[in-house]
Write a protein that holds these residues in place. Structure first.
Motif, short mmCIF file in Angstrom:
data_model
loop_
_atom_site.label_atom_id
_atom_site.label_comp_id
_atom_site.label_asym_id
_atom_site.label_seq_id
_atom_site.Cartn_x
_atom_site.Cartn_y
_atom_site.Cartn_z
N VAL A 1 -7.24 11.38 5.50
CA VAL A 1 -6.36 12.39 5.81
C VAL A 1 -6.03 12.80 7.61
CG1 VAL A 1 -4.71 14.23 5.37
CG2 VAL A 1 -5.78 12.50 3.78
N ALA A 2 -7.22 12.82 8.10
CA ALA A 2 -7.96 13.85 9.85
C ALA A 2 -7.32 12.19 10.51
CB ALA A 2 -8.98 13.92 8.95
N GLN A 3 -8.26 10.97 9.17
CA GLN A 3 -7.71 9.57 10.63
C GLN A 3 -6.35 9.21 10.31
OE1 GLN A 3 -10.25 9.70 12.07
NE2 GLN A 3 -10.87 11.04 10.60
N GLY A 4 -5.53 9.92 9.59
CA GLY A 4 -4.42 9.36 9.75
C GLY A 4 -3.74 8.50 8.73
N VAL A 5 -4.54 8.47 7.67
CA VAL A 5 -4.51 7.95 6.07
C VAL A 5 -3.40 8.50 5.34
CG1 VAL A 5 -5.60 6.66 4.55
CG2 VAL A 5 -6.85 6.73 6.49
N ASP A 6 -2.39 7.94 4.87
CA ASP A 6 -1.60 8.45 4.14
C ASP A 6 -1.24 8.00 2.89
OD1 ASP A 6 0.04 6.71 5.07
OD2 ASP A 6 1.64 8.00 5.62
N LEU B 1 0.86 -1.60 1.24
CA LEU B 1 -0.66 -3.24 1.89
C LEU B 1 -0.59 -3.61 3.30
CD1 LEU B 1 -1.97 -4.65 -1.64
CD2 LEU B 1 -1.75 -2.69 -0.69
N ASN B 2 0.15 -3.30 3.95
CA ASN B 2 0.02 -4.35 5.24
C ASN B 2 -0.85 -2.70 6.67
OD1 ASN B 2 1.43 -6.30 5.08
ND2 ASN B 2 3.31 -5.79 4.75
N ARG B 3 -0.08 -1.75 5.29
CA ARG B 3 -0.78 -0.07 6.34
C ARG B 3 -1.87 0.26 6.23
NH1 ARG B 3 2.47 3.83 4.82
NH2 ARG B 3 1.92 4.99 6.29
N PRO B 4 -3.25 0.92 6.35
CA PRO B 4 -3.73 1.36 6.87
C PRO B 4 -4.10 2.53 5.14
CG PRO B 4 -3.82 2.19 8.67
CD PRO B 4 -2.58 0.79 8.30
N LEU B 5 -4.89 1.88 4.45
CA LEU B 5 -5.02 2.56 2.60
C LEU B 5 -6.54 3.13 3.00
CD1 LEU B 5 -3.19 1.74 -0.32
CD2 LEU B 5 -5.26 1.47 -0.22
N GLY B 6 -6.81 4.12 2.37
CA GLY B 6 -8.07 4.06 1.53
C GLY B 6 -8.49 3.53 0.10
N LEU B 7 -9.50 3.69 -0.26
CA LEU B 7 -9.10 2.37 -1.29
C LEU B 7 -10.98 3.29 -1.61
CD1 LEU B 7 -8.93 0.36 -3.34
CD2 LEU B 7 -10.74 -1.17 -2.08
N ILE B 8 -10.76 3.80 -3.19
CA ILE B 8 -11.43 4.84 -2.94
C ILE B 8 -12.02 4.20 -4.86
CG2 ILE B 8 -12.01 7.14 -4.69
CD1 ILE B 8 -9.88 8.16 -2.70
N MET B 9 -13.98 4.59 -5.00
CA MET B 9 -14.34 4.00 -6.25
C MET B 9 -15.43 5.05 -5.96
SD MET B 9 -14.56 -0.65 -4.77
CE MET B 9 -14.12 -1.43 -6.46
N ALA B 10 -15.23 5.67 -6.46
CA ALA B 10 -15.64 7.02 -7.25
C ALA B 10 -16.16 7.28 -8.35
CB ALA B 10 -14.91 8.52 -6.81
N SER B 11 -17.86 6.37 -8.65
CA SER B 11 -18.27 6.70 -9.97
C SER B 11 -17.68 6.22 -10.52
CB SER B 11 -19.08 8.02 -9.82
OG SER B 11 -19.68 8.84 -10.35
N VAL B 12 -17.33 4.74 -10.60
CA VAL B 12 -16.59 3.49 -11.56
C VAL B 12 -17.85 2.54 -11.26
CG1 VAL B 12 -14.48 2.49 -9.53
CG2 VAL B 12 -14.43 2.30 -12.07
N LEU B 13 -18.43 1.73 -10.03
CA LEU B 13 -18.95 0.69 -10.14
C LEU B 13 -20.09 0.62 -11.01
CD1 LEU B 13 -18.67 -0.09 -6.41
CD2 LEU B 13 -17.49 -1.59 -8.44
N PRO B 14 -20.49 1.52 -11.52
CA PRO B 14 -21.68 2.00 -12.76
C PRO B 14 -21.27 0.88 -13.52
CG PRO B 14 -21.72 4.43 -11.49
CD PRO B 14 -20.47 3.31 -10.63
#
Length: 262
Positions: A63-68, A144-157
């Motif tokens: 968020v501090a980097q401008g991701v919304d 999806l044409n704007r910066p986005l934060g993709l989160i894969m927290a503890s899911v790939l296990p």
């Protein structure tokens, strides 16, 4: 899509995680399995809490980097400190879409988000990336044409080798425009011998989603070609720690990292 059917008699990792975090969206089978996992390998609960703190710090950083806008894959049951709560506290206009296959997680999220026009959940298996990325909720809330934060927290296990996690991460990465961020955290028991880990594997392998451990090197490889935020892929308690973190001494290494898409 292979979204899970509800089976209260069979433990589910998302509901076990909810129990570890002090939530209420779990069944007796989940609580028993969670306690069995903690007894088999003390530190599983602490690892869950440390991972949650890492997620909070990573979202604040983005968020501090401008991701919304955020896409949280395998988001789990909505316990305190969800992505939308963290992001919208810093930027009330932030949009969040969660994705989970577990019915309890989805129903609880729908109830929680009913009055929040900036957040929604997709009931889907994250292994079906094309379906996730084209879901109605994603198209409604995320650009999806704007910066986005993709989160894969503890899911790939919970993505076994047979389902090719490398290809899965690459597929989601390919959907992210320049300036986006990728967050990954993943437990690892590579430094322990089988006699210490067999019993905890047994608990998770009897659940709806068996678990796979991977090395720090493998986890780091998912960020290849991206701009890793310092200090890189480290044990989650060491990634931009804050005074409000749950005080834990991690016995179970849980690695986390955050990187920018150039």
């Amino acid at each position: 899509m292979h979204a899970h059917e509800l089976d209260p008699q069979r433990p589910n990792p998302a509901r076990m995680y909810d129990y570890f975090l002090g939530g209420f969206h779990n069944f007796e089978a989940d609580r028993e399995a969670a306690e069995a996992a903690e007894a088999a390998f003390p530190g599983v609960r602490a690892s869950a809490r440390a991972n949650r703190d890492f997620l909070r710090r990573a979202v604040r950083y983005m968020v501090a980097q401008g991701v919304d806008q955020f896409l949280d894959l395998g988001s789990g049951v909505p316990t305190a400190g969800n992505v939308h709560e963290i992001a919208q506290a810093a930027n009330p206009g932030a949009h969040v879409v969660y994705v989970d296959a577990e019915p309890v997680a989805v129903h609880a999220s729908e109830a929680l988000l009913a009055d929040n026009p900036g957040a929604d959940i997709v009931h889907a298996d994250i292994r079906h990336a094309d379906a996730v990325l084209s879901a109605r909720q994603v198209e409604a809330l995320l650009d999806l044409n704007r910066p986005l934060g993709l989160i894969m927290a503890s899911v790939l296990p919970y993505i076994p080798e047979d389902d090719d996690p490398d290809r899965l991460v690459a597929r989601y990465r390919a959907a992210l425009p320049s300036g986006s961020y990728l967050t990954i955290s993943h437990g690892s028991v590579e430094d322990f011998d089988d006699t210490e880990t067999d019993s905890v594997y047994k608990v998770y392998n009897s659940s709806t989603s068996p678990i796979t451990s991977r090395s720090r090197e493998r986890i780091t490889s998912w960020f290849d070609g991206l701009e890793l935020v310092e200090p890189g892929v480290v044990v989650v308690t060491g990634w931009h720690p804050e005074s409000g973190d749950t005080p834990v001494k991690l016995r179970l290494p849980h690695y986390g990292g955050l990187a920018r898409i150039p």
